[in-house]
Enzyme design. Structure first.
Site, PDB file in Angstrom:
ATOM      1  N   GLU A 449      -2.265  -0.475   1.859  1.00 39.57           N
ATOM      2  CA  GLU A 449      -3.251  -1.578   1.988  1.00 39.57           C
ATOM      3  C   GLU A 449      -2.626  -2.940   1.695  1.00 39.57           C
ATOM      4  O   GLU A 449      -3.281  -3.822   1.138  1.00 39.57           O
ATOM      5  CB  GLU A 449      -4.457  -1.357   1.055  1.00 39.57           C
ATOM      6  CG  GLU A 449      -5.282  -0.137   1.379  1.00 39.57           C
ATOM      7  CD  GLU A 449      -6.166  -0.320   2.609  1.00 39.57           C
ATOM      8  OE1 GLU A 449      -6.274  -1.451   3.102  1.00 39.57           O
ATOM      9  OE2 GLU A 449      -6.721   0.696   3.074  1.00 39.57           O
ATOM     10  N   GLY A 450      -1.364  -3.114   2.071  1.00 39.83           N
ATOM     11  CA  GLY A 450      -0.666  -4.381   1.823  1.00 39.83           C
ATOM     12  C   GLY A 450       0.152  -4.277   0.547  1.00 39.83           C
ATOM     13  O   GLY A 450      -0.403  -4.119  -0.540  1.00 39.83           O
TER      14      GLY A 450
END
Lengths: 603, 603
Positions: A449-450
């Site tokens: 998620e980053g």
């Protein structure tokens, strides 16, 4: 015996003594709820997580998913647990009643989900991903798409995924090449390969609803030309009955260090060239307008990133409780003052260095949980605060806090898991105890998620500068309000408030100094340090908030040692942790160029 | 293509440009050696490590040892590699020629062993343990014991172990209960259970020589009543031929998170009650005098702990090189200045945040390697320096540095492995790459051979106070000499020297302040922080030494970018790392009581 997953007492403190969630029931959206319904749903979450998720946590780690021809095999406990979960209705806890939801506040829902994440982060990933998918379709999908895809997900019959990355495009979504060809019937045919797709294939559900980022030919290059599509594993007839298999093919499973119960896949879309009707490509349905895919994804990213931070927190929390239980139970060594070897051994929890490791864990995991629930509260404010200005303010604050709530627990609750192993010593290094698995599982959280670096660029490159610095100003004002209350309270709270105010002043000053350079390369070179330092200031704020809440609650229950523990953990964080930020701010303020000047040939 | 295990160029720099090991050949012990023999043995180590140890590193992780009835099974590559290793004669590299050794300096031997540790830390543990065992017997065993046990170990026919811990006595050796009953024939019969015994059972060698701590009945309680025994797996006749199986029984294997190729066992001594001659107990032979076991073990602990630090360093080093290779190869994203998505992607090594993670790793692993080799050099000085005062000084310094060389790499090269995973992102979290295994393997190092907390108590509670503070004074004087040279050199070196001197002054002042309390509980409450802060000062010193050596060497080879890299890594360490110690020293100086005041019921 109390749970070693989470502390219900701490949740009660945070939700009620501090965040006063019951007041939310004054708002129309939550009017059907009460403290009793909140407690009931938390009881349910604790029970199902404890009875159905925790027992196979280790088994799912030891027996990772395998592929048998085209079928993915998981241990049967996973499906059994998810079937029970579906029966609880908790997946739709925050959704509208109109789609079968419970309209529970996000704050309470986050606390519920934390039980499942603490019990079994890998199994709980399936509903988390499904919920993220459903939320996106509820926000941007058509009524028909909601009926076709969201309702079966809410019922637990379909599961969902997010398909963003490709083998050559991970952090750099601008480079995705999956192609979506428009068809005469309004559908699209997709061709491309998607990497790192969690829950990408399995037989846990009747169908898998992939949300896929792809390019419609002729669209703009880069991130501006990305669109979002629903691509089901199995096509369904208009009445909802399953029809043909879509052209989505499992290419392989990734074999991970942790989170092993969650299948993670490489998927090929439209590679088979065999489609019902003889047309090649995977059938996809555009969500919303063309070329809005990235914005749509990002709109939902706040919740997904809070979810990652919550998972990291839950893993840290359960590791803390397990190492605490071990330290209370394991006799080893004697106090410094006991020189006679005939003195009985004492539990290791009484050794100062072990207490330090336990207190550090407590300060990390309870600080992180406070931030996760606070962000849940901001989601609720953003959605339901009566005044538009309050909703805006909550949204602004949430934007600034999102990279922090994602990253800080991913870093420091992982550090907590490291300390949990250390408390157990050699035992902690073996599979006889859970803590080593929690550490391995948690290591994913700074990546997916980053990554940490992506969050850092998001915070320093976007969130604190957006709208003329309004986000940072909102954070400073909100922390300032806490500081004001703490100063008013006097004593220790006022002392800590002074330190927090000084730290927040440094955040503001350093941010200004970095951007006054006019040179984004220098400003952003140490964005990760900035993220870490600001994160520590934010958690210090969470601890001052908890100290104030503990002092207030202790007036009614002065003998409850929970409050003494909160005070001591707050002290610990201000004494041992917040000062770490001093050298970080110094380095940032020096506009250091060490990494920029490093040449590749010097490595 | 250069190795991704270690950097031979860096080793050449450290051994020759910096430590000038060839000068050791002027001493009688090393007179047969030359730069050529040193280079030849390093070539050999690199080749055997690369060709025979590295290839099965992952396989040994995936297929951990199993027990088949009473027999331990390992993958066959382990024995094949160890047979090749035995043929090199490197096990005995530092031993006397009289026992078949090469009389290589410890400095060079440490560099050789690092190749094996980087290639396969689990397989290399067998010879490391055997060497530690042999060293102990050479120091304290009788001539007969050396002939019977050490010679076959040197030849690679027997392997050795160290049996200290018991299920209820890990860090607290005072509590061991294994009993050694004297027999009329001068031998002993041992009864007890030993836990965490690495290499405790396998079929890699003809015999296993256990060195076992046990109590002779009637001896003093606590650590003063511990004696050391040789207890072989297989008894041998006076002529060396194997006789009966001794009463040493494998109870079970421990299943670890990492280091999985090294069997780790629970062993029962004398539980079978069947001994040749019908006498119960495992046959053991006393080493040296009774009740000297702990002192004997501790005498050898310096080398064992340097070995742990070296292993941690080697794992950090290879992870660094592998992440560097990946970062140079993997295109992803664009420079901040390139706004056009059609610009080609760049290797991630060019992104400042990735460079930061690479430079941090470089500063950790090369700093740690410098300290490991420096400690090897001190072992050589202690053994061979012509002047007794120099030998004493080296021993004193080694005593102080031992907890640091054990702990600092265990903490920071583990942090390097964490960064290596982060550089690789999702790929680094899979078993397709080595870095996740290195991180798991390295996590053992802060635990075994004395935990981090034990090292901290050793440093602050013993090493810096012993002989009226002579150890700390020796460290301060030695660092002071480096500072003096750097000041003389002027420029950047002088600037860094000032910062190092200030940090070392804080070490001295904080140490005095802690002990001036007269309260050991307060003084030692934050011993772990003290260890960490002093460790960072020591590594900063190692970096100033390397900077000076690089400047000197660059005079002859100004275009060699190795030196520029050393300078930049030194800058990084002084700018990013050394300042971390400020808040740590502040906390220590405040005589903080947070952990002491924390009550168990507040958790």
């Amino acid at each position: 015996m109390s749970s070693t997953l989470l502390s219900r007492r701490d949740l009660t403190f945070l939700l009620h003594d501090w965040l006063d969630v019951t007041r939310l029931t004054e708002r129309p959206r939550y009017a059907e709820h009460s403290r009793e319904t909140f407690d009931a749903v938390l009881d349910l979450a604790e029970r199902v997580a404890t009875e159905h998720f925790a027992p196979h946590n280790r088994a799912a780690d030891l027996h990772e998913p395998t592929v048998d021809g085209q079928r993915v095999r998981l241990i049967p406990e996973v499906k059994a647990a998810l079937d029970v979960f579906a029966g609880t209705g908790l997946l739709a806890s925050t959704l509208d009643e109109s789609v079968g939801g419970l309209q529970l506040p996000h704050t309470v829902a986050a606390a519920c989900f934390a039980w499942f994440q603490a019990a079994n982060v890998a199994t709980s990933a399936y509903p988390m991903l499904t919920l993220g998918n459903a939320n996106l379709l509820l926000a941007y999908g058509s009524a028909e798409q909601v009926d076709t895809w969201v309702r079966p997900m809410v019922e637990g019959r379909y599961f969902g995924t997010m398909c963003l990355s490709e083998p050559h495009a991970g952090s750099s979504l601008a480079d995705i090449t999956t192609r979506a060809e428009p068809q005469d019937d309004g559908t699209y045919r997709l061709h491309g390969t998607k990497m790192w797709i969690s829950g990408g294939d399995h037989e846990l559900a009747e169908n898998i609803v992939h949300l896929v980022l792809a390019r419609i030919p002729g669209g703009p290059p880069g991130v501006k030309g990305i669109s979002l599509f629903v691509v089901p594993k199995v096509l369904v007839d208009p009445d909802g009955t399953p029809a043909a298999r879509n052209d989505v093919v499992l290419v392989g499973l990734n074999h991970k260090m942790g989170y092993r119960g969650t299948t993670n896949t490489l998927l090929s879309f439209g590679d088979g060239g065999h489609q019902p009707g003889g047309r090649p490509g995977a059938v996809g349905y555009l969500v919303g307008e063309p070329h809005q895919g990235l914005a749509q994804m990002f709109h939902m990213m706040n919740e997904a990133r809070i979810g990652v931070g919550a998972g990291a927190t839950a893993l840290g929390y359960t590791g803390y409780l397990k190492s605490l239980a071990y330290a209370r139970d394991r006799p080893q060594g004697r106090p410094l003052t006991a020189k006679d070897p005939a003195t009985p051994q004492v539990p290791i929890a009484s050794h100062p260095d072990v207490r330090r490791m336990l207190l550090a864990q407590k300060s990390y995991v309870e600080g992180a949980l406070a931030l996760v629930l606070y962000c849940g509260r901001l989601l609720d404010e953003q959605r339901t605060a009566p005044a538009p200005a309050d909703r805006n303010r909550a949204g602004l604050l949430l934007d600034v806090l999102t990279p922090i709530v994602k990253s800080w627990p991913s870093q420091w609750c992982l550090a907590a898991n490291d300390l949990a192993i250390q408390v157990l010593g050699g035992a902690g290094y073996t599979r006889d105890h859970d803590v080593e698995q929690h550490w391995r599982d948690n290591r994913l959280n700074p990546i997916h998620e980053g990554t940490h670096g992506i969050q850092a660029l998001d915070l320093l490159g976007r969130k604190v500068t957006m709208r003329g610095g309004a986000g940072l100003a909102a954070l400073a004002a909100t922390i300032g309000a806490t500081v004001g209350r703490a100063r008013g309270a006097g004593g220790e709270a006022a002392d800590l408030a002074g330190r927090l105010a000084a730290a927040m002043d440094r955040v503001t000053a350093v941010t200004r100094r970095l951007w006054d350079t006019g040179d984004p390369e220098v400003a952003l070179a140490n964005a990760s340090l900035y993220l870490e330092a600001v994160g520590h200031v934010v958690i210090a704020w969470m601890w001052l908030e908890q100290l104030l809440a503990a002092d207030a609650a202790a007036a009614a229950r002065p003998d409850d040692e929970l409050y003494a523990g909160k005070r001591q953990a707050a002290r610990f964080f201000f004494r041992y942790e917040l000062p770490r930020t001093g050298p970080q701010f110094d380095l940032l303020a020096s506009l250091d160029r060490t990494t920029l000047e490093m040449r590749d040939s010097w490595f």
